[in-house]
Design a protein around this motif. Structure first.
Motif, short mmCIF file in Angstrom:
data_model
loop_
_atom_site.label_atom_id
_atom_site.label_comp_id
_atom_site.label_asym_id
_atom_site.label_seq_id
_atom_site.Cartn_x
_atom_site.Cartn_y
_atom_site.Cartn_z
N HIS A 39 -45.00 -78.13 19.82
CA HIS A 39 -44.19 -77.75 20.82
C HIS A 39 -44.45 -78.21 22.19
CE1 HIS A 39 -41.48 -73.93 22.39
NE2 HIS A 39 -41.01 -75.38 22.86
N SER A 40 -43.69 -78.87 22.80
CA SER A 40 -43.84 -79.65 24.03
C SER A 40 -45.01 -80.63 24.06
CB SER A 40 -43.94 -78.58 25.23
OG SER A 40 -43.04 -77.63 25.37
N ALA A 41 -45.55 -81.10 23.00
CA ALA A 41 -46.47 -82.25 22.96
C ALA A 41 -47.52 -82.00 23.92
CB ALA A 41 -45.73 -83.49 23.25
N LEU A 42 -48.01 -80.75 23.90
CA LEU A 42 -49.19 -80.21 24.85
C LEU A 42 -50.53 -80.79 24.41
CD1 LEU A 42 -48.52 -76.52 25.36
CD2 LEU A 42 -47.83 -78.66 26.90
N ARG A 43 -50.69 -81.39 22.85
CA ARG A 43 -51.96 -81.74 22.28
C ARG A 43 -53.10 -80.60 22.76
NH1 ARG A 43 -48.29 -84.56 20.70
NH2 ARG A 43 -48.08 -86.66 20.72
N PRO A 44 -52.92 -79.63 22.34
CA PRO A 44 -53.56 -78.29 22.72
C PRO A 44 -55.20 -77.97 21.58
CG PRO A 44 -52.02 -77.33 21.45
CD PRO A 44 -51.63 -78.94 21.53
N TRP A 45 -55.49 -79.17 21.53
CA TRP A 45 -56.67 -79.37 20.61
C TRP A 45 -57.69 -80.57 20.89
CZ3 TRP A 45 -56.90 -84.17 18.18
CH2 TRP A 45 -55.80 -84.80 17.94
N ARG A 46 -59.00 -80.46 20.43
CA ARG A 46 -59.94 -81.66 20.30
C ARG A 46 -60.80 -81.17 19.58
NH1 ARG A 46 -64.80 -81.22 23.70
NH2 ARG A 46 -64.87 -78.98 24.60
N LEU A 47 -61.52 -82.37 19.04
CA LEU A 47 -62.36 -82.28 17.97
C LEU A 47 -63.77 -83.02 18.39
CD1 LEU A 47 -59.84 -83.92 14.90
CD2 LEU A 47 -60.46 -81.42 15.59
N ILE A 48 -64.77 -82.45 17.83
CA ILE A 48 -66.13 -82.86 18.11
C ILE A 48 -66.72 -83.13 16.91
CG2 ILE A 48 -68.23 -82.21 19.45
CD1 ILE A 48 -66.56 -79.97 20.71
N GLU A 49 -67.31 -84.54 16.76
CA GLU A 49 -68.13 -84.66 15.51
C GLU A 49 -69.64 -84.46 15.86
OE1 GLU A 49 -67.88 -89.00 14.20
OE2 GLU A 49 -65.71 -89.07 14.99
N PRO A 95 -46.64 -70.15 24.09
CA PRO A 95 -47.96 -69.11 24.18
C PRO A 95 -49.19 -69.79 23.37
CG PRO A 95 -46.19 -68.50 22.63
CD PRO A 95 -45.57 -69.84 23.18
N HIS A 96 -50.36 -69.22 23.64
CA HIS A 96 -51.68 -69.34 23.27
C HIS A 96 -51.74 -69.51 21.88
CE1 HIS A 96 -53.89 -68.64 27.46
NE2 HIS A 96 -53.15 -69.81 27.33
N TRP A 97 -51.11 -68.54 21.05
CA TRP A 97 -51.15 -68.39 19.70
C TRP A 97 -50.45 -69.55 19.11
CZ3 TRP A 97 -46.96 -68.79 16.65
CH2 TRP A 97 -45.45 -68.65 17.11
N GLU A 98 -49.45 -70.17 19.72
CA GLU A 98 -48.57 -71.16 19.12
C GLU A 98 -49.70 -72.53 19.29
OE1 GLU A 98 -44.35 -73.58 19.34
OE2 GLU A 98 -44.64 -71.58 20.31
N GLN A 99 -50.27 -72.63 20.47
CA GLN A 99 -51.05 -73.75 20.69
C GLN A 99 -52.28 -73.58 19.81
OE1 GLN A 99 -51.99 -74.68 24.88
NE2 GLN A 99 -50.43 -73.43 25.49
N ASP A 100 -52.94 -72.28 19.53
CA ASP A 100 -53.94 -72.36 18.18
C ASP A 100 -53.37 -72.70 17.18
OD1 ASP A 100 -55.33 -71.14 20.47
OD2 ASP A 100 -55.40 -69.19 19.74
N ALA A 101 -52.19 -72.39 16.54
CA ALA A 101 -51.70 -72.69 15.50
C ALA A 101 -51.79 -74.45 15.50
CB ALA A 101 -50.13 -72.42 15.33
N VAL A 102 -51.13 -75.11 16.46
CA VAL A 102 -51.17 -76.62 16.48
C VAL A 102 -52.58 -76.98 16.35
CG1 VAL A 102 -50.84 -78.63 17.76
CG2 VAL A 102 -49.11 -76.67 18.04
N ALA A 103 -53.71 -76.63 16.81
CA ALA A 103 -55.00 -77.05 16.49
C ALA A 103 -55.36 -76.84 15.17
CB ALA A 103 -55.95 -76.15 17.45
#
Length: 181
Positions: A39-49, A95-103
């Motif tokens: 939603h809104s293409a926030l890209r609310p995630w990152r990955l760390i190897e 909301p934060h919960w939705e951003q967590d769901a994207v991650a």
């Protein structure tokens, strides 16, 4: 293989070999996983190897979080750990919960892609994902939450027939809202 076939074949692999995909292979798979609904293409995630000694450092951070004197060996169960971080963005609409769901969606898509590419994958969590020591090791900011790690390695017994997955009683989880007459 269809998406349905790939989903039906997916299994968590708690034991893997020391082989692991390269950084370039991970980038290619993440490119596809990043297509998850956002939603809104926030890209609310990152990955760390985490590879090699980075896994040892995580073992020490987990021990510190648990008050243990010996480093945890849990991060050594796979040659590659991919930390999944929900990186919450300011938004009036999402909301934060939705951003967590994207991650979480990116992590799940990546796990499916890794499985399809022939890698053994298991998503692991634990109460120490919320610890200060583990957050500091991962360089998390105030707006970030660690959702866990994808443990990735070579698949054991690739030619061995698999036990069928436990069936899910989907009728117990799907209902229909009645139409109004």
């Amino acid at each position: 293989m269809s998406a349905r076939d790939a989903l039906s074949a997916r299994r968590s692999r708690s034991k893997v070999t020391d082989a692991a995909p390269s950084h370039a292979e991970i980038l290619a798979l993440v490119q596809a996983a990043a297509r998850v609904a956002d939603h809104s293409a926030l890209r609310p995630w990152r990955l760390i190897e985490l590879r090699g000694s980075a896994r040892d450092r995580l073992g020490r951070a987990i021990a510190d979080a648990e008050g243990a004197s010996e480093a945890s060996t849990k991060p050594l169960r796979a040659p590659l750990l991919i930390a999944v971080v929900a990186s919450r963005r300011p938004s009036q609409k999402v909301p934060h919960w939705e951003q967590d769901a994207v991650a979480a969606g990116v992590a799940h898509m990546l796990s499916l892609l890794l499985d399809e590419a022939g890698w053994g994958v298991m998503w692991r969590t634990g109460h120490y994902t919320r610890s200060e020591q583990v957050a500091e090791l991962h360089g998390l900011t105030e707006n970030e939450r660690l959702l866990g790690w994808l443990y990735v390695g070579g698949m054991l017994d690739r030619g061995k027939p698999e036990k069928p997955a436990r069936a899910v009683d989907v009728a117990a989880h799907v209902s229909v809202l009645a139409e109004q007459s």
